[in-house]
Write a protein that holds these residues in place. Structure first.
Motif, mmCIF file in Angstrom:
data_model
loop_
_atom_site.group_PDB
_atom_site.id
_atom_site.type_symbol
_atom_site.label_atom_id
_atom_site.label_comp_id
_atom_site.label_asym_id
_atom_site.label_seq_id
_atom_site.Cartn_x
_atom_site.Cartn_y
_atom_site.Cartn_z
ATOM 1 N N GLY A 137 0.822 -1.232 0.051
ATOM 2 C CA GLY A 137 0.069 0.016 -0.151
ATOM 3 C C GLY A 137 0.894 1.154 0.074
ATOM 4 O O GLY A 137 0.342 2.140 -0.652
ATOM 5 N N GLN A 220 -6.562 11.095 3.621
ATOM 6 C CA GLN A 220 -7.492 10.330 2.886
ATOM 7 C C GLN A 220 -6.980 11.006 1.214
ATOM 8 O O GLN A 220 -6.717 12.197 0.961
ATOM 9 N N ASP A 224 -10.382 8.213 -7.082
ATOM 10 C CA ASP A 224 -10.007 7.086 -7.234
ATOM 11 C C ASP A 224 -9.366 6.898 -8.657
ATOM 12 O O ASP A 224 -9.300 7.703 -9.361
ATOM 13 N N LEU A 230 -14.239 10.539 -4.281
ATOM 14 C CA LEU A 230 -14.559 9.620 -2.876
ATOM 15 C C LEU A 230 -15.503 9.970 -2.034
ATOM 16 O O LEU A 230 -15.790 9.200 -1.329
ATOM 17 N N GLY A 234 -18.762 5.195 0.736
ATOM 18 C CA GLY A 234 -17.988 4.470 1.401
ATOM 19 C C GLY A 234 -17.583 5.299 2.804
ATOM 20 O O GLY A 234 -18.213 6.007 3.385
ATOM 21 N N SER A 235 -16.254 5.062 3.053
ATOM 22 C CA SER A 235 -15.804 5.633 4.336
ATOM 23 C C SER A 235 -15.863 7.178 4.414
ATOM 24 O O SER A 235 -16.020 7.904 5.635
ATOM 25 N N THR A 305 -8.596 3.738 6.404
ATOM 26 C CA THR A 305 -7.375 3.708 6.229
ATOM 27 C C THR A 305 -6.476 4.863 5.743
ATOM 28 O O THR A 305 -6.632 5.438 4.795
ATOM 29 N N ARG A 366 -2.187 -1.947 3.413
ATOM 30 C CA ARG A 366 -3.352 -1.778 2.778
ATOM 31 C C ARG A 366 -3.458 -0.608 2.079
ATOM 32 O O ARG A 366 -3.821 -0.230 1.060
ATOM 33 N N GLN A 368 -4.089 3.523 1.488
ATOM 34 C CA GLN A 368 -5.463 4.430 1.521
ATOM 35 C C GLN A 368 -6.379 4.121 0.145
ATOM 36 O O GLN A 368 -5.518 3.827 -0.998
ATOM 37 N N LYS A 369 -7.457 4.323 0.049
ATOM 38 C CA LYS A 369 -8.173 4.081 -1.125
ATOM 39 C C LYS A 369 -8.170 5.246 -2.020
ATOM 40 O O LYS A 369 -7.734 6.184 -1.814
ATOM 41 N N GLY A 370 -8.250 4.861 -3.268
ATOM 42 C CA GLY A 370 -7.784 5.801 -4.329
ATOM 43 C C GLY A 370 -6.354 5.922 -4.634
ATOM 44 O O GLY A 370 -5.485 5.439 -4.171
ATOM 45 N N GLN A 371 -5.978 7.060 -5.263
ATOM 46 C CA GLN A 371 -4.646 7.674 -5.343
ATOM 47 C C GLN A 371 -4.471 9.217 -5.533
ATOM 48 O O GLN A 371 -5.350 9.692 -6.084
#
Length: 434
Positions: A137, A220, A224, A230, A234-235, A305, A366, A368-371
């Motif tokens: 990650g 965050q 994505d 985002l 979701g979170s 995360t 893991r 972070q979600k996305g980039q």
């Protein structure tokens, strides 16, 4: 490496962190400007590599590098944080670059998808034995939107975590084991129940409704790989919704942990939970040493995360560097030294002997979600403006969030279309998604 040294480095970086102007070339303009093929005038010394950085945190790395390469030198040039992105991008366009760029992680997205930086996933840089030492990650954080190019190597990374008073949660019958607590708080309704129950006895699980939005923005990604925002899912959305409910139900103590009132709230058991990057482990011990053994850390609520972007940084090699292999050797040394703070188990007596690095490494694995994307800068600017207004009394409501998101969509629309056109017209990028 001693942890207080890392803390000193970090606090210096936090002081230097500042918002850049929203005025910026569009993504379309940047990617169309190829680096000029001309002599690199930044480093004429064949025995030296040059690093552009926001702060010189490389003393240990330079010492080790010189012991390995006795006749080679390292020159660190400090750049203006306020104009960093423009300075770096203009140097890439002109070809007059250093060998290494130190890029603050909250600006990584501005270098995704543009030419001028070496791809560390390809020879002569990629070494399975070296990269396998790092969490997946963490490495993904500097992979561009195509999924094919890793344009920087992580240097400083600080996972975002929940700090909580184990003894007080136990007193009220709530989960106290870190994994059990983070699982419990992944549910927004559970978070609200805990906040309501503890408030009855003047205990609070956050500094303010704004603080969890600040945590969200510091830890965050905004988008994505499909260029989708985002904040609507979701979170990310659960956290926004929770901040609205906290304000509606008056569950905030309106504190700031960085001032005297906030620290006093820690001492008198008023503030029993808060959210901060991993450097908070050292800070908390200095703020309330008398509470040793009463605190623990866990992952963030709402299933987040998080890794702090504002204090983190990465290193990239310029494609016009005349010392690419030496630059890579230096980057390997520097990144290994910095990551060593997480390499070995670290049981912290203040936290009841909790092994904190295991939690950090799980988070980094893991990721972070996305980039990071070129769209980030404009989204961050609009969020910063809104957060400032919230801090000065504007209510956090569904309507204010809806208006913020509308502004983000309108502002990024042209760049979003340009990036999508680039992806559609580049077969190699499309193949990476198949």
């Amino acid at each position: 490496m001693k942890y207080m040294k890392f803390l000193t480095i970090l606090l210096s970086l936090l002081i230097l962190t500042a918002c850049n102007s929203l005025e910026l070339n569009t993504f379309d303009n940047i990617v169309q400007k190829k680096p000029e093929v001309k002599e690199n005038t930044q480093n004429k010394n064949k025995d030296a590599i040059t690093i552009w950085a926001t702060e010189n945190i490389f003393e240990g790395a330079i010492e080790e590098y010189r012991s390995t390469f006795p006749n080679k030198e390292v020159k660190v040039v400090i750049q203006d944080m306020d104009n960093l992105v423009n300075i770096y991008q203009e140097s890439i366009i002109s070809g007059a670059t250093p060998d290494i760029f130190m890029i603050p992680n909250n600006h990584l997205g501005q270098f995704s998808g543009i030419d001028g930086l070496e791809n560390l996933k390809e020879p002569p840089y990629f070494e399975e034995s070296y990269f396998s030492q790092y969490p997946d990650g963490l490495l993904r954080s500097a992979v561009d939107i195509s999924g094919e190019k890793m344009y920087a190597m992580p240097l400083l990374s600080f996972p975002y975590v929940t700090f909580y008073r184990e003894d007080i949660l136990e007193e009220y019958g709530y989960p106290t084991e870190p994994k059990a607590l983070s699982h419990y708080l992944s549910n927004k309704e559970n978070f609200m129940r805990l906040a309501s129950r503890l408030k009855e006895n003047n205990h609070y699980i956050l500094e303010s409704e704004q603080s969890i939005l600040i945590m969200l923005n510091r830890s965050q990604n905004y988008f994505d790989s499909d260029l989708q925002y985002l904040g609507e899912q979701g979170s990310f959305k659960k956290t926004i919704d929770a901040s609205i409910l906290i304000q509606e139900n008056e569950l905030s103590p309106h504190l700031n942990i960085w001032d005297n009132q906030g620290k006093e709230a820690l001492k008198n058991d008023e503030l029993v939970m808060f959210y901060m990057a991993s450097y908070g482990v050292d800070l908390l011990q200095s703020w309330v040493p008398e509470q040793s053994g009463k605190w623990k850390i866990a992952e963030l609520p709402f299933g987040l995360t998080g890794v702090e972007k504002d204090s983190g940084s990465s290193l990239a090699i310029s494609s016009t560097s005349e010392h690419k292999l030496l630059a890579w050797e230096f980057i390997k040394i520097a990144s290994r030294q910095m990551f060593s703070m997480y390499s070995e188990p670290r049981e912290v007596e203040f936290f009841g002997g909790q092994e904190v690095n295991a939690i950090y490494k799980d988070i980094l694995e893991r990721g972070q979600k996305g980039q990071p994307l070129p769209l980030d800068r404009k989204a961050k600017f609009l969020w910063d403006v809104e957060l400032s207004e919230f801090n000065y009394g504007k209510e956090i409501t569904p309507e204010s969030i809806e208006q913020l998101e509308k502004s983000i969509f309108e502002t990024i629309r042209i760049d979003q279309r340009a990036i999508q056109n680039m992806l559609d017209n580049n077969p190699s990028m499309n193949e990476s998604d198949q």
